[in-house]
Design an enzyme around this catalytic site. Structure first.
Site, PDB file in Angstrom:
ATOM      1  NE  ARG A   1      71.202 -65.641 -71.142  1.00  0.00           N
ATOM      2  CZ  ARG A   1      71.005 -64.069 -70.957  1.00  0.00           C
ATOM      3  NH1 ARG A   1      70.106 -63.925 -72.570  1.00  0.00           N
ATOM      4  NH2 ARG A   1      70.927 -63.311 -70.769  1.00  0.00           N
TER       5      ARG A   1
ATOM      6  CG  ASP B   1      87.127 -74.585 -69.208  1.00  0.00           C
ATOM      7  OD1 ASP B   1      87.728 -75.099 -68.296  1.00  0.00           O
ATOM      8  OD2 ASP B   1      85.953 -74.301 -69.507  1.00  0.00           O
TER       9      ASP B   1
END
Length: 287
Positions: free
Chosen positions: A31, A179
């Site tokens: 998160r 990524d």
């Protein structure tokens, strides 16, 4: 009747903060919060990896520790090399001594907050703006002014070259991002008036493409000097442009040209990229 959303628990010491961190994103592994825990005038990014109750506690602690430390080490290494990434402010890989999620177990990484729009947002704005300009001149015998079009395209080419150079520096330092998408590239040091604070559907304002390219989100990063790993990094970014920025995709060679000029080993990486593309096409055909 829908249930009211309950914010997920925070790890200590952030639970005692007068102004609670703002949850920005929630993924399968972590998160992301924005917090002023250190100083109200000094925002920071908090990445919290909660423990997974479905995993064996020993394995969970080991995996969580490994991943948060890998991310922190990659960031510190890149900072030493002078590559624009968020600074590491603090890290805790044993929050709550591995308690379950209700006990706020897991690990967290506190980083420098990078102010600026994501490249994804800026490029999307540029594509919409170009489409608007073309529509505005449709029916005109001369069409869009050639000088204007060349100037606008040179702006986006310049942005892509800056992206290529920073990725080249990343790979030269022996780090693989894992990524690489336009959402994980930030334009720092520019006025955000024409980017972050505009109506996302607005197409009349020319986007600001200036600013320093900063790489973010190293949650999948690793250290490697293998051509294959570097080529896959580039391929992921190339596919991101193809799926999210169809108009800009035709200029992607600017990324690769700047990458080639960035370090000596780039040529062999780009040769490997051709093989990676072929494998990707075969995989797409097979399904």
């Amino acid at each position: 009747m829908t249930e009211e959303f309950t914010p997920p628990p925070l790890p200590p010491p952030f639970t005692s903060n007068k102004t609670p961190p703002v949850l920005l994103a929630q993924g399968a592994e972590a998160r992301l919060y924005k917090t002023d825990f250190l100083n109200p005038s000094f925002p920071a990014a908090l990445k919290f990896r909660p423990s997974k109750p479905y995993r064996h506690p020993i394995l969970d602690r080991r995996l969580t520790r490994q991943r948060v430390l890998q991310e922190a080490r990659c960031l510190v290494k890149l900072l030493k090399e002078g590559i624009p990434v968020p600074g590491v402010l603090s890290v805790d890989w044993n929050t709550g001594q591995g308690e379950d999620e209700t006990g706020n177990g897991g690990a967290w990484l506190l980083m420098e907050w990078i102010e600026g729009p994501a490249v994804r947002q800026v490029v999307n704005h540029w594509e919409k703006w170009m489409k608007h300009c073309e529509s505005a001149t449709k029916g005109n015998n001369s069409g869009m002014n050639e000088n204007f079009e060349r100037s606008a395209e040179e702006d986006i080419r310049s942005l892509l070259r800056r992206i290529g150079r920073v990725i080249g520096a990343l790979h030269k330092a022996g780090v693989i991002h894992g990524d690489l998408t336009t959402s994980n590239l930030i334009l720092r040091g520019q006025s955000n008036e024409n980017t972050t604070n505009i109506d996302p559907h607005s197409t009349t304002l020319k986007p600001n493409l200036e600013g320093e390219i900063v790489l973010i989100d190293f949650g999948l990063a690793s250290q490697s000097v293998q051509d294959e790993d570097r080529a896959v990094d580039l391929y992921v970014l190339e596919r991101a442009f193809g799926s999210s920025h169809p108009r800009t995709e035709i200029f992607f060679d600017e990324v690769l040209k700047a990458y080639r000029e960035s370090f000596k080993g780039a040529s062999s990486v780009l040769e490997t990229l051709k093989k990676v593309r072929m494998r990707g096409r075969k995989r797409s055909m097979v399904g």
